[in-house]
Structure formats: structure tokens, C-alpha cells
Write a protein that holds these residues in place. Structure first.
Motif, PDB file in Angstrom:
ATOM      1  N   PHE A  85      73.921-107.527   7.497  1.00 51.67           N
ATOM      2  CA  PHE A  85      75.263-107.957   7.884  1.00 51.67           C
ATOM      3  C   PHE A  85      74.799-109.095   8.730  1.00 51.67           C
ATOM      4  CE2 PHE A  85      76.132-106.959  12.555  1.00 51.67           C
ATOM      5  CZ  PHE A  85      77.246-107.007  12.176  1.00 51.67           C
ATOM      6  N   LEU A  86      73.658-109.608   9.598  1.00 51.76           N
ATOM      7  CA  LEU A  86      73.232-110.551  10.434  1.00 51.76           C
ATOM      8  C   LEU A  86      73.970-111.892   9.434  1.00 51.76           C
ATOM      9  CD1 LEU A  86      70.118-109.252  12.645  1.00 51.76           C
ATOM     10  CD2 LEU A  86      72.780-109.192  13.148  1.00 51.76           C
ATOM     11  N   ALA A  87      73.611-111.696   8.481  1.00 54.46           N
ATOM     12  CA  ALA A  87      73.292-113.220   7.816  1.00 54.46           C
ATOM     13  C   ALA A  87      75.531-113.328   7.090  1.00 54.46           C
ATOM     14  CB  ALA A  87      73.021-113.547   6.491  1.00 54.46           C
ATOM     15  N   ALA A  88      75.801-112.367   7.776  1.00 58.96           N
ATOM     16  CA  ALA A  88      77.402-113.048   7.488  1.00 58.96           C
ATOM     17  C   ALA A  88      78.040-113.671   9.106  1.00 58.96           C
ATOM     18  CB  ALA A  88      77.744-111.491   7.345  1.00 58.96           C
ATOM     19  N   ILE A  89      76.826-113.014   9.896  1.00 58.72           N
ATOM     20  CA  ILE A  89      77.524-113.541  11.269  1.00 58.72           C
ATOM     21  C   ILE A  89      78.106-114.752  11.646  1.00 58.72           C
ATOM     22  CG2 ILE A  89      77.349-113.448  13.470  1.00 58.72           C
ATOM     23  CD1 ILE A  89      78.525-110.533  12.512  1.00 58.72           C
ATOM     24  N   ASP A  90      78.865-115.935  11.948  1.00 60.28           N
ATOM     25  CA  ASP A  90      79.317-116.940  12.439  1.00 60.28           C
ATOM     26  C   ASP A  90      78.440-116.772  13.954  1.00 60.28           C
ATOM     27  OD1 ASP A  90      80.675-118.673  14.248  1.00 60.28           O
ATOM     28  OD2 ASP A  90      81.679-119.225  12.209  1.00 60.28           O
ATOM     29  N   ALA A  91      77.728-117.501  13.908  1.00 59.56           N
ATOM     30  CA  ALA A  91      76.706-118.194  15.444  1.00 59.56           C
ATOM     31  C   ALA A  91      77.867-118.606  16.650  1.00 59.56           C
ATOM     32  CB  ALA A  91      75.993-118.833  15.570  1.00 59.56           C
ATOM     33  N   GLY A  92      78.780-119.372  16.377  1.00 60.43           N
ATOM     34  CA  GLY A  92      79.530-120.245  16.803  1.00 60.43           C
ATOM     35  C   GLY A  92      80.916-118.752  17.827  1.00 60.43           C
ATOM     36  N   LEU A  93      81.516-117.376  16.705  1.00 61.15           N
ATOM     37  CA  LEU A  93      82.662-116.422  16.969  1.00 61.15           C
ATOM     38  C   LEU A  93      81.446-115.736  17.889  1.00 61.15           C
ATOM     39  CD1 LEU A  93      85.321-115.700  16.886  1.00 61.15           C
ATOM     40  CD2 LEU A  93      83.919-114.577  14.091  1.00 61.15           C
ATOM     41  N   LEU A  94      80.391-115.595  17.206  1.00 62.21           N
ATOM     42  CA  LEU A  94      79.651-114.482  18.344  1.00 62.21           C
ATOM     43  C   LEU A  94      79.054-114.495  19.335  1.00 62.21           C
ATOM     44  CD1 LEU A  94      77.735-111.288  18.014  1.00 62.21           C
ATOM     45  CD2 LEU A  94      76.051-112.922  17.568  1.00 62.21           C
ATOM     46  N   GLU A  95      78.543-116.507  19.993  1.00 60.67           N
ATOM     47  CA  GLU A  95      79.164-116.564  20.914  1.00 60.67           C
ATOM     48  C   GLU A  95      80.414-116.561  21.868  1.00 60.67           C
ATOM     49  OE1 GLU A  95      77.768-120.929  23.422  1.00 60.67           O
ATOM     50  OE2 GLU A  95      76.638-120.144  21.647  1.00 60.67           O
ATOM     51  N   LYS A  96      81.037-117.160  21.768  1.00 64.07           N
ATOM     52  CA  LYS A  96      82.409-116.790  21.914  1.00 64.07           C
ATOM     53  C   LYS A  96      82.681-115.732  22.986  1.00 64.07           C
ATOM     54  CE  LYS A  96      87.424-118.515  21.120  1.00 64.07           C
ATOM     55  NZ  LYS A  96      88.657-119.033  20.327  1.00 64.07           N
ATOM     56  N   ALA A  97      83.168-114.369  21.695  1.00 62.23           N
ATOM     57  CA  ALA A  97      82.905-113.062  21.799  1.00 62.23           C
ATOM     58  C   ALA A  97      82.386-112.601  22.070  1.00 62.23           C
ATOM     59  CB  ALA A  97      83.399-112.458  20.354  1.00 62.23           C
ATOM     60  N   PHE A 111      73.718-112.134  29.158  1.00 61.30           N
ATOM     61  CA  PHE A 111      73.931-112.688  28.102  1.00 61.30           C
ATOM     62  C   PHE A 111      73.504-112.172  26.642  1.00 61.30           C
ATOM     63  CE2 PHE A 111      74.025-115.947  24.398  1.00 61.30           C
ATOM     64  CZ  PHE A 111      75.301-116.081  24.544  1.00 61.30           C
ATOM     65  N   THR A 112      72.685-111.445  26.912  1.00 61.72           N
ATOM     66  CA  THR A 112      71.418-111.240  25.496  1.00 61.72           C
ATOM     67  C   THR A 112      72.481-109.871  25.402  1.00 61.72           C
ATOM     68  OG1 THR A 112      69.832-112.548  26.012  1.00 61.72           O
ATOM     69  CG2 THR A 112      69.227-110.411  24.305  1.00 61.72           C
ATOM     70  N   LYS A 113      72.345-109.157  26.534  1.00 65.59           N
ATOM     71  CA  LYS A 113      72.929-107.809  26.701  1.00 65.59           C
ATOM     72  C   LYS A 113      74.485-108.196  25.389  1.00 65.59           C
ATOM     73  CE  LYS A 113      70.851-105.348  30.106  1.00 65.59           C
ATOM     74  NZ  LYS A 113      70.978-105.585  32.166  1.00 65.59           N
ATOM     75  N   ALA A 114      75.499-108.604  26.590  1.00 68.51           N
ATOM     76  CA  ALA A 114      76.430-108.618  25.703  1.00 68.51           C
ATOM     77  C   ALA A 114      76.959-109.249  24.157  1.00 68.51           C
ATOM     78  CB  ALA A 114      77.229-110.263  26.364  1.00 68.51           C
ATOM     79  N   VAL A 115      75.582-109.822  23.636  1.00 71.87           N
ATOM     80  CA  VAL A 115      75.480-110.778  22.133  1.00 71.87           C
ATOM     81  C   VAL A 115      75.326-109.089  21.438  1.00 71.87           C
ATOM     82  CG1 VAL A 115      74.417-111.645  21.010  1.00 71.87           C
ATOM     83  CG2 VAL A 115      75.046-112.735  22.619  1.00 71.87           C
ATOM     84  N   LEU A 116      74.332-108.275  21.714  1.00 69.86           N
ATOM     85  CA  LEU A 116      73.769-106.986  20.848  1.00 69.86           C
ATOM     86  C   LEU A 116      75.376-105.403  20.894  1.00 69.86           C
ATOM     87  CD1 LEU A 116      70.274-106.643  22.220  1.00 69.86           C
ATOM     88  CD2 LEU A 116      71.367-107.307  20.318  1.00 69.86           C
ATOM     89  N   ALA A 117      75.782-105.380  22.158  1.00 67.72           N
ATOM     90  CA  ALA A 117      76.991-105.114  22.038  1.00 67.72           C
ATOM     91  C   ALA A 117      78.199-105.582  21.533  1.00 67.72           C
ATOM     92  CB  ALA A 117      77.171-105.123  24.021  1.00 67.72           C
ATOM     93  N   GLN A 118      78.561-106.482  21.291  1.00 67.10           N
ATOM     94  CA  GLN A 118      79.010-107.563  20.718  1.00 67.10           C
ATOM     95  C   GLN A 118      78.891-107.330  18.687  1.00 67.10           C
ATOM     96  OE1 GLN A 118      82.080-108.690  21.843  1.00 67.10           O
ATOM     97  NE2 GLN A 118      82.604-108.249  19.272  1.00 67.10           N
ATOM     98  N   LEU A 119      77.288-107.487  18.733  1.00 68.00           N
ATOM     99  CA  LEU A 119      76.907-107.071  17.064  1.00 68.00           C
ATOM    100  C   LEU A 119      77.202-105.668  17.356  1.00 68.00           C
ATOM    101  CD1 LEU A 119      73.688-109.534  17.112  1.00 68.00           C
ATOM    102  CD2 LEU A 119      75.470-109.667  15.794  1.00 68.00           C
ATOM    103  N   GLN A 120      77.091-104.871  17.823  1.00 67.55           N
ATOM    104  CA  GLN A 120      76.583-103.044  17.162  1.00 67.55           C
ATOM    105  C   GLN A 120      78.755-103.067  17.279  1.00 67.55           C
ATOM    106  OE1 GLN A 120      75.424-101.190  21.045  1.00 67.55           O
ATOM    107  NE2 GLN A 120      73.381-101.649  20.383  1.00 67.55           N
ATOM    108  N   GLN A 121      79.534-103.418  18.067  1.00 73.16           N
ATOM    109  CA  GLN A 121      81.168-102.916  18.411  1.00 73.16           C
ATOM    110  C   GLN A 121      81.548-103.780  16.322  1.00 73.16           C
ATOM    111  OE1 GLN A 121      83.401-104.631  20.966  1.00 73.16           O
ATOM    112  NE2 GLN A 121      84.762-104.483  19.776  1.00 73.16           N
ATOM    113  N   TRP A 122      80.704-105.097  16.127  1.00 72.33           N
ATOM    114  CA  TRP A 122      81.245-105.757  14.758  1.00 72.33           C
ATOM    115  C   TRP A 122      80.396-104.313  14.271  1.00 72.33           C
ATOM    116  CZ3 TRP A 122      80.617-110.692  15.828  1.00 72.33           C
ATOM    117  CH2 TRP A 122      81.536-111.736  16.571  1.00 72.33           C
ATOM    118  N   ALA A 123      79.275-103.586  13.886  1.00 72.84           N
ATOM    119  CA  ALA A 123      78.417-103.170  12.638  1.00 72.84           C
ATOM    120  C   ALA A 123      79.554-101.943  12.608  1.00 72.84           C
ATOM    121  CB  ALA A 123      77.455-103.193  13.533  1.00 72.84           C
ATOM    122  N   LEU A 124      80.016-101.451  13.762  1.00 72.88           N
ATOM    123  CA  LEU A 124      80.485-100.748  13.652  1.00 72.88           C
ATOM    124  C   LEU A 124      82.107-101.012  13.185  1.00 72.88           C
ATOM    125  CD1 LEU A 124      79.961 -99.074  16.938  1.00 72.88           C
ATOM    126  CD2 LEU A 124      79.164 -98.298  14.774  1.00 72.88           C
ATOM    127  N   GLY A 125      82.360-101.602  12.496  1.00 75.43           N
ATOM    128  CA  GLY A 125      83.527-102.190  12.331  1.00 75.43           C
ATOM    129  C   GLY A 125      84.759-102.267  13.273  1.00 75.43           C
TER     130      GLY A 125
END
Length: 134
Positions: A85-97, A111-125
Motif C-alpha cells: 500500500f505505501l509503495a503505491a502512495i505518491d509522496a507529493g499527493l500525500l503531502e498536498k492532501a 503534520f505527522t498526525k495529518a499524514v497518518l490520518a490521510q493514509l488511514q482514510q486512503w487505506a479504507l478506500g
């Protein structure tokens, strides 16, 4: 379902008959249908099937008392799935989101909390269309 790492149980003769609405479950020739509220069968190619019984609360018989596990589970390792999952993440898009999140705060590790929250949201589709189009 709880996963165990106990040694494999001895194989038991199992017969399950379904009449469309009800199932009859026999193990070793003994009918346990009256104490079972559900069951799960899982089989991987080349291996014996695993059967997990869920017992109806408060129902027992002289032959059976409590919960029974006829199968063995394999502990789930989330590492490979998370790495894929993490290998498929675009770093620029993640930072922007993450920077655009309305719940991002200016506190410690915000910022770290926001990144983790965004990754969780994406992981849930869950994808925010506004963030994808910008």
C-alpha cells in the motif's frame, strides 16, 4: 475470529448438511447442530479444511460444553500488505492532501498526525474528490 498459533488439531470426520434454511453439523458422528449458532469453513489449496464453530450462548449438551475450535489459524501479518500500500502512495499527493485536511492542527506533531490520518482514510478506500482534482 481469534487466530491461534497452537499445533494443528487431529483431523475429525465432519459432515455438514444444509436443507436451505438450516444446517446439520456432525463431528465424529455426533450431531452438534442444537448447540451451534454458526460455523466457518476455510480451505487453502493442498491443505485440509479448517472448521470453526460458534456455539449458541447458554446451550450445551452432555457431549459438548462451551466453545470448540476444530481448526487452526495462521497469524495475520499486515507488514507485506502495508508495504505494498505505501509503495503505491505518491509522496507529493500525500503531502498536498495532508496539508489540506481540515482536521490538521498546529500542535506538536500536527503534520505527522495529518499524514497518518490521510493514509488511514486512503487505506479504507475513502477518497476526497476535491483533493484528487486539484
Amino acid at each position: 475470529m481469534e487466530i491461534t498459533d497452537t499445533p494443528p488439531a487431529e483431523l475429525q470426520q465432519v459432515r455438514i448438511s444444509v436443507d436451505g434454511t438450516k444446517a446439520s453439523v456432525q463431528i465424529g458422528g455426533v450431531d452438534y447442530s442444537h448447540v451451534i449458532s454458526g460455523y466457518t469453513i476455510h480451505q487453502q489449496a493442498g491443505h485440509a479444511p479448517d472448521l470453526v464453530l460458534q456455539c449458541a450462548q447458554g446451550r450445551t449438551s452432555p457431549d459438548f460444553d462451551g466453545y470448540a475450535r476444530v481448526s487452526i489459524g495462521v497469524p495475520y501479518e499486515p507488514g507485506p500488505a502495508a508495504a505494498h500500500f505505501l509503495a503505491a502512495i505518491d509522496a507529493g499527493l500525500l503531502e498536498k492532501a495532508a496539508l489540506a485536511r481540515p482536521d490538521m492542527d498546529g500542535g506538536p506533531h500536527g503534520f505527522t498526525k495529518a499524514v497518518l490520518a490521510q493514509l488511514q482514510q486512503w487505506a479504507l478506500g475513502e477518497f476526497d474528490q476535491a483533493q484528487e482534482s486539484s
